[in-house]
Design an enzyme around this catalytic site. Structure first.
Site, PDB file in Angstrom:
ATOM      1  N   TRP A 165       0.820  -1.214   0.000  1.00  0.00           N
ATOM      2  CA  TRP A 165       0.000   0.000   0.000  1.00  0.00           C
ATOM      3  C   TRP A 165       0.843   1.248   0.000  1.00  0.00           C
ATOM      4  O   TRP A 165       0.500   2.241  -0.661  1.00  0.00           O
ATOM      5  CB  TRP A 165      -1.028  -0.022   1.143  1.00  0.00           C
ATOM      6  CG  TRP A 165      -2.090  -1.046   0.871  1.00  0.00           C
ATOM      7  CD1 TRP A 165      -2.310  -2.214   1.550  1.00  0.00           C
ATOM      8  CD2 TRP A 165      -3.040  -1.029  -0.214  1.00  0.00           C
ATOM      9  NE1 TRP A 165      -3.338  -2.911   0.959  1.00  0.00           N
ATOM     10  CE2 TRP A 165      -3.804  -2.211  -0.112  1.00  0.00           C
ATOM     11  CE3 TRP A 165      -3.317  -0.134  -1.238  1.00  0.00           C
ATOM     12  CZ2 TRP A 165      -4.827  -2.524  -1.012  1.00  0.00           C
ATOM     13  CZ3 TRP A 165      -4.341  -0.446  -2.147  1.00  0.00           C
ATOM     14  CH2 TRP A 165      -5.084  -1.630  -2.019  1.00  0.00           C
TER      15      TRP A 165
ATOM     16  N   ASP B  49      -1.700   6.461   6.535  1.00  0.00           N
ATOM     17  CA  ASP B  49      -2.772   5.635   5.963  1.00  0.00           C
ATOM     18  C   ASP B  49      -3.159   4.601   7.017  1.00  0.00           C
ATOM     19  O   ASP B  49      -2.521   3.577   7.160  1.00  0.00           O
ATOM     20  CB  ASP B  49      -2.266   4.952   4.690  1.00  0.00           C
ATOM     21  CG  ASP B  49      -3.302   3.996   4.102  1.00  0.00           C
ATOM     22  OD1 ASP B  49      -4.383   3.833   4.705  1.00  0.00           O
ATOM     23  OD2 ASP B  49      -3.017   3.402   3.037  1.00  0.00           O
TER      24      ASP B  49
ATOM     25  N   LYS C 188     -12.863  -1.699   6.766  1.00  0.00           N
ATOM     26  CA  LYS C 188     -12.177  -2.666   7.620  1.00  0.00           C
ATOM     27  C   LYS C 188     -12.594  -2.478   9.076  1.00  0.00           C
ATOM     28  O   LYS C 188     -13.146  -3.366   9.701  1.00  0.00           O
ATOM     29  CB  LYS C 188     -10.672  -2.531   7.464  1.00  0.00           C
ATOM     30  CG  LYS C 188     -10.236  -2.703   6.011  1.00  0.00           C
ATOM     31  CD  LYS C 188      -8.805  -2.262   5.789  1.00  0.00           C
ATOM     32  CE  LYS C 188      -8.488  -2.085   4.326  1.00  0.00           C
ATOM     33  NZ  LYS C 188      -8.680  -3.273   3.513  1.00  0.00           N
TER      34      LYS C 188
HETATM   35  C1  LIG Z   1      -3.510   0.145   4.053  1.00  0.00           C
HETATM   36  C2  LIG Z   1      -4.449   0.299   2.898  1.00  0.00           C
HETATM   37  N1  LIG Z   1      -4.389   1.417   2.167  1.00  0.00           N
HETATM   38  C3  LIG Z   1      -5.207   1.615   1.116  1.00  0.00           C
HETATM   39  C4  LIG Z   1      -6.122   0.657   0.735  1.00  0.00           C
HETATM   40  C5  LIG Z   1      -7.013   0.923  -0.462  1.00  0.00           C
HETATM   41  O1  LIG Z   1      -8.246   1.245   0.028  1.00  0.00           O
HETATM   42  P1  LIG Z   1      -9.506   1.537  -0.900  1.00  0.00           P
HETATM   43  O2  LIG Z   1      -9.905   0.244  -1.507  1.00  0.00           O
HETATM   44  O3  LIG Z   1     -10.491   2.084   0.083  1.00  0.00           O
HETATM   45  O4  LIG Z   1      -9.110   2.543  -1.920  1.00  0.00           O
HETATM   46  C6  LIG Z   1      -6.227  -0.521   1.475  1.00  0.00           C
HETATM   47  C7  LIG Z   1      -7.223  -1.549   1.079  1.00  0.00           C
HETATM   48  O5  LIG Z   1      -7.157  -2.695   1.420  1.00  0.00           O
HETATM   49  C8  LIG Z   1      -5.358  -0.706   2.567  1.00  0.00           C
HETATM   50  O6  LIG Z   1      -5.410  -1.821   3.291  1.00  0.00           O
END
Ligand SMILES: Cc1ncc(COP(=O)(O)O)c(C=O)c1O
Length: 360
Positions: A102, A172, A196
């Site tokens: 991520w 994040d 989540k």
């Molecule tokens: C740490 C993290 N950042 C970003 C995301 C991406 O999130 P979204 O699907 O809400 O764009 C996720 C999704 O699993 C994640 O776990």
């Protein structure tokens, strides 16, 4: 069918009490004669729901008054762009810590808007640890420092909040928010997709220090300007009303559970139960450094990958679903967010021990 223990990384389980309440209120929210999904976002009923949710999340996280809480859409992935668009504020570059899948995506997106200085990377160790504070090579002129406190795919979590001087720290927290108390004042901006630990998909929460917003790069679309959302109480356009309402029910549930200090105790215990049996066996393993293991996402592999399919099939038959690891790392992953009852973890531990006895 009975409800299963769903170990999905997201969208993930919601507390059963929340789902029951949503069902009870589905056709008639507290005498309004309407479902929340049918209400005008500007009507007094929904305005009250929205304000109460914000007040509750402020209380849970002890959010200082000089921070805005925004209820947005677009997922954490849109934040990967909105952050540089809004927080570069005339600077050329920002520092990013590269600790997993991520953070890599956040870095790639930020590069569309400015320079990224990678201030630490754990890629050489295949993202199986967090960098130590002493390893952070921060630059003097970074507009902000971005990191991912919990890497959902690799199951790596920072055991500390980086000390970065007076630059804004951006986090994040998609897969870790509300799992324990945090000191919001240490951060310039915190963001999280809801699916989540907050509520259903479709809602993204941003907690941002007021003085950081209002200087987006020229050409920033109106909808991607934090200040627009802050000035309009997240109602510049139609917000994700039902997801906001459900998030509000989750916040009430967390308060009833005793708040985030109580959740931290439960979460630490749930994770430890899984790591204990993984470490006690040569049948299961987890590659992450002991100090940096995630409380929320527990990846593990079986010594014999040929047993993976059988493991998943039998687990599913036992009511333990969505344990397949992310395709980039393989093996299994048990995501155990706030709404996963401890009994779910106990059931998984018992299943894993039994599976090892029969196949080890
Ligand atoms: C740490 C993290 N950042 C970003 C995301 C991406 O999130 P979204 O699907 O809400 O764009 C996720 C999704 O699993 C994640 O776990």
């Amino acid at each position: 069918m009975a409800r299963v223990y769903n170990f999905s990384a997201g969208p993930a389980m919601l507390p059963e009490a929340v789902l029951n309440q949503a069902r009870d209120e589905m056709l008639d929210w507290r005498g309004s004669g309407m479902c929340v999904a049918e209400m005008s976002h500007r009507g007094k009923e929904f305005m009250a729901i929205a304000a109460e949710a914000e007040a509750d999340v402020r209380e849970l996280l002890a959010i200082p008054a000089n921070y805005k809480v925004l209820f947005l859409q677009g997922g954490a992935s849109l934040q990967f762009a909105m952050i540089p668009m809004n927080l570069l504020r005339g600077a050329e570059s920002a520092d990013y810590l590269n600790t997993g899948s991520w953070s890599k995506k956040a870095i790639a997106e930020a590069r569309h808007y400015g320079k990224v200085h990678v201030a630490a990377t754990t890629e050489a160790s295949k993202f199986t640890c967090a960098p130590a504070q002493a390893e952070l090579n921060l630059s003097a002129d970074a507009a902000y420092v971005h990191y991912t406190p919990n890497e959902t795919i690799e199951g790596v979590e920072f055991p500390y909040v980086p000390e970065i001087g007076d630059r804004p720290l951006v986090a994040d927290m998609s897969s870790t928010i509300l799992s324990r108390p945090i000191d919001v004042a240490k951060f310039g901006l915190i963001y999280a997709g809801a699916q989540k630990n907050i509520g259903p998909a479709g809602l993204t929460i941003v907690i941002v220090r007021e003085d950081l917003i209002g200087q987006p790069i020229p050409g920033t679309p109106t909808m991607l300007d934090y200040k627009i959302h802050a000035d309009n109480e997240s109602m510049y356009n139609t917000p994700p009303t039902y997801a906001w309402y459900l998030a509000g029910l989750v916040f009430k549930w967390l308060k009833n559970m005793g708040g985030l200090a109580a959740m931290a105790e439960i979460n630490a215990r749930k994770a430890q139960k899984l790591y204990d049996i993984i470490d006690a066996s040569s049948f299961y393993s987890n590659p992450v450094a002991l100090s940096d293991r995630s409380w929320m996402n527990v990846p593990f592999t079986l010594a014999n990958a040929e047993l993976d399919e059988l493991f998943l099939k039998e687990a599913k038959a036992a009511g333990l679903t969505t344990l397949k690891g992310h395709r980039s790392v393989g093996g299994m992953r048990a995501s155990i967010y706030n709404a996963m009852p401890e009994a779910g973890v106990d059931a998984l531990v018992a299943f894993m021990q039994d599976f090892e006895r029969r196949n080890g």
